[in-house]
Write a protein that holds these residues in place. Structure first.
Motif, PDB file in Angstrom:
ATOM      1  N   LEU A 102      30.237 -34.909  12.547  1.00  0.00           N
ATOM      2  CA  LEU A 102      29.257 -35.325  13.552  1.00  0.00           C
ATOM      3  C   LEU A 102      27.857 -35.321  12.970  1.00  0.00           C
ATOM      4  CD1 LEU A 102      30.418 -33.510  16.794  1.00  0.00           C
ATOM      5  CD2 LEU A 102      30.535 -35.930  16.265  1.00  0.00           C
ATOM      6  N   GLY A 103      27.550 -34.272  12.164  1.00  0.00           N
ATOM      7  CA  GLY A 103      26.220 -34.201  11.568  1.00  0.00           C
ATOM      8  C   GLY A 103      25.969 -35.355  10.622  1.00  0.00           C
ATOM      9  N   GLY A 104      26.984 -35.648   9.775  1.00  0.00           N
ATOM     10  CA  GLY A 104      26.821 -36.751   8.830  1.00  0.00           C
ATOM     11  C   GLY A 104      26.650 -38.076   9.535  1.00  0.00           C
ATOM     12  N   ALA A 105      27.435 -38.307  10.602  1.00  0.00           N
ATOM     13  CA  ALA A 105      27.323 -39.568  11.329  1.00  0.00           C
ATOM     14  C   ALA A 105      25.961 -39.706  11.984  1.00  0.00           C
ATOM     15  CB  ALA A 105      28.427 -39.660  12.379  1.00  0.00           C
ATOM     16  N   SER A 106      25.476 -38.631  12.585  1.00  0.00           N
ATOM     17  CA  SER A 106      24.175 -38.752  13.250  1.00  0.00           C
ATOM     18  C   SER A 106      23.043 -38.889  12.251  1.00  0.00           C
ATOM     19  CB  SER A 106      23.925 -37.579  14.183  1.00  0.00           C
ATOM     20  OG  SER A 106      24.161 -36.388  13.512  1.00  0.00           O
ATOM     21  N   LEU A 107      23.158 -38.197  11.087  1.00  0.00           N
ATOM     22  CA  LEU A 107      22.119 -38.365  10.072  1.00  0.00           C
ATOM     23  C   LEU A 107      22.092 -39.803   9.575  1.00  0.00           C
ATOM     24  CD1 LEU A 107      22.282 -35.190   7.826  1.00  0.00           C
ATOM     25  CD2 LEU A 107      20.449 -35.925   9.312  1.00  0.00           C
ATOM     26  N   TYR A 108      23.273 -40.410   9.418  1.00  0.00           N
ATOM     27  CA  TYR A 108      23.282 -41.789   8.947  1.00  0.00           C
ATOM     28  C   TYR A 108      22.723 -42.736   9.990  1.00  0.00           C
ATOM     29  CZ  TYR A 108      24.356 -45.737   6.124  1.00  0.00           C
ATOM     30  OH  TYR A 108      24.224 -46.858   5.364  1.00  0.00           O
ATOM     31  N   LEU A 109      22.985 -42.445  11.270  1.00  0.00           N
ATOM     32  CA  LEU A 109      22.389 -43.268  12.322  1.00  0.00           C
ATOM     33  C   LEU A 109      20.873 -43.176  12.284  1.00  0.00           C
ATOM     34  CD1 LEU A 109      24.425 -42.925  15.608  1.00  0.00           C
ATOM     35  CD2 LEU A 109      24.010 -44.951  14.253  1.00  0.00           C
TER      36      LEU A 109
END
Lengths: 86, 81
Positions: B26-33
């Protein structure tokens, strides 16, 4: 400045790498150069300067853009219905 | 909520890797967003900043890994107007 540009235009082979558009989709690159060509023409002729340096942008967009798009946009510019800001 | 998670993890230690991987994903996905949102290719404010990519330095590197392109030596191509 314009000697350097004339040199570049004379030795032109194809559109160089543009770091603003690094990916495979070069649509925006094509459109941006088309816009830049017209903006350059308008800006330099408003200042009364020679518009030949703007040829660079024309060479680039002619290398990148499909001919049908260029034809359509040229017609729109002639009509005055071109959607971009030039 | 984190206290609840900690309590449950103490009761069932097998949950710890699960929490870790969920938070990583979740953290990686939100950072990429967030990276996509603040990138110069998205137009948020059409009136004040209609073309944010035109304000870039010619040696700007968007990609993470530059395999063949020598970014330091790039220069602006077209004439200024």
């Amino acid at each position: 400045m314009s000697d350097a540009i004339e040199e570049k235009i004379k030795n032109y082979r194809t559109a160089p790498f543009d770091a603003r558009f690094p990916n495979t989709n070069q649509t925006r690159n094509c459109f941006q150069n088309y816009l830049d060509f017209h903006r350059c023409n308008n800006a330099l002729s408003a200042k009364g300067q020679d518009v030949s340096p703007c040829q660079w942008y024309q060479r680039v967009y002619k290398s990148l853009c499909p001919m049908s798009w260029v034809g359509k946009w040229d017609d729109q510019v002639a009509d005055g219905s071109f959607p971009g800001r030039v | 909520m984190f206290r609840l998670l900690a309590r449950q993890a103490k009761k069932n230690p097998g949950l710890i890797p699960q929490f870790f991987f969920i938070s990583l994903g979740l953290g990686g996905a939100s950072l990429y967003l967030v990276r996509l949102a603040v990138s110069p290719y998205v137009v948020w404010n059409k009136k004040n900043n209609p073309e944010p990519w035109s304000k870039l330095d010619p040696s700007y590197q968007y990609k993470f890994v530059a395999v063949t392109t020598d970014y330091k030596n790039l220069k602006k191509d077209g004439p200024d107007y």
